[in-house]
Motif scaffolding. Structure first.
Motif, short mmCIF file in Angstrom:
data_model
loop_
_atom_site.label_atom_id
_atom_site.label_comp_id
_atom_site.label_asym_id
_atom_site.label_seq_id
_atom_site.Cartn_x
_atom_site.Cartn_y
_atom_site.Cartn_z
N LEU A 1 0.83 -1.20 0.00
CA LEU A 1 0.00 0.00 0.00
C LEU A 1 0.86 1.25 0.00
O LEU A 1 0.55 2.22 -0.69
CB LEU A 1 -0.95 -0.02 1.19
N ALA A 2 1.95 1.24 0.74
CA ALA A 2 2.85 2.39 0.76
C ALA A 2 3.49 2.60 -0.62
O ALA A 2 3.56 3.73 -1.11
CB ALA A 2 3.93 2.20 1.82
N ALA B 1 -10.91 5.37 -0.82
CA ALA B 1 -11.10 4.41 0.26
C ALA B 1 -12.59 4.33 0.58
O ALA B 1 -13.32 5.29 0.36
CB ALA B 1 -10.32 4.83 1.50
N GLY B 2 -13.00 3.18 1.08
CA GLY B 2 -14.40 3.06 1.46
C GLY B 2 -14.77 1.70 1.98
O GLY B 2 -13.93 0.81 2.11
N THR B 3 -16.05 1.55 2.25
CA THR B 3 -16.62 0.31 2.72
C THR B 3 -17.97 0.13 2.04
O THR B 3 -18.63 1.11 1.71
CB THR B 3 -16.75 0.31 4.26
N LEU C 1 -9.13 0.24 -0.57
CA LEU C 1 -8.17 1.32 -0.52
C LEU C 1 -7.44 1.28 -1.84
O LEU C 1 -7.01 0.20 -2.28
CB LEU C 1 -7.18 1.11 0.64
N GLY C 2 -7.32 2.43 -2.50
CA GLY C 2 -6.68 2.37 -3.80
C GLY C 2 -6.27 3.72 -4.37
O GLY C 2 -6.39 4.76 -3.72
N LEU C 3 -5.82 3.64 -5.58
CA LEU C 3 -5.34 4.79 -6.33
C LEU C 3 -5.92 4.74 -7.74
O LEU C 3 -5.72 3.75 -8.45
CB LEU C 3 -3.81 4.77 -6.40
N TYR C 4 -6.66 5.77 -8.10
CA TYR C 4 -7.09 5.91 -9.49
C TYR C 4 -5.94 6.52 -10.28
O TYR C 4 -5.32 7.49 -9.83
CB TYR C 4 -8.29 6.84 -9.61
#
Length: 157
Positions: free
Chosen positions: A10-11, A68-70, A82-85
């Motif tokens: 993730l980092a 990020a979300g649920t 959790l991510g990156l567009y």
């Protein structure tokens, strides 16, 4: 909870994008979404199409956004992401690229633990309203494929 072994991934995913951020943090740029609508390819499985939840997306610049979300997933379980567009292309106002990140909560995939994903995505955005469209591939006996629609709203001016 995110397992410690996934923190380096993730980092490595998020730090380059944060370094590319050109503007200071502005809360008015945050997109908020109520989850997804999933149009599943296999309609005979009794899957949940309305995947309610809460998510956020913050643009770092014109290309990168963290998210990020649920949400309540298609298997009727709680999932987190959790991510990156990465949206490097634009055609007639539609941004195109991929979202790279991690998900959890799918009982048939890694026993509901976190797993990495790269999904093709398109984003259509106005001043306050937007729509993310993503393709989720089918992974046999693990993950049900779908075309997802994510309506989003941005507060501010």
């Amino acid at each position: 909870m995110i397992p410690l072994r996934t923190l380096p991934m993730l980092a490595a995913l998020l730090l380059p994008a944060l370094a590319c951020a050109q503007d200071a943090f502005e809360p008015k740029n945050i997109w908020v979404n109520p989850g997804f609508y999933s149009a599943h390819f296999d309609r005979n499985k009794g899957l949940e199409n309305v995947n309610q939840g809460l998510g956020v997306e913050y643009p770092l610049n014109d290309t990168y956004r963290i998210t990020a979300g649920t949400f309540h997933n298609s298997d009727r379980r709680q999932s987190n992401y959790l991510g990156l567009y990465v949206l490097p292309f634009e055609f007639y106002g539609v941004k195109v690229g991929a979202v790279v990140g991690g998900f959890d909560g799918y009982p048939n995939y890694r026993n509901s633990n976190w797993f990495p994903a790269i999904l093709p995505v398109a984003a259509i955005e106005g001043r306050h309203w937007g729509l993310n469209i993503a393709y989720v591939p089918t992974i046999k006996n693990r993950l049900y494929g779908a075309l997802t629609l994510q309506l989003k709203y941005r507060f501010g001016e």
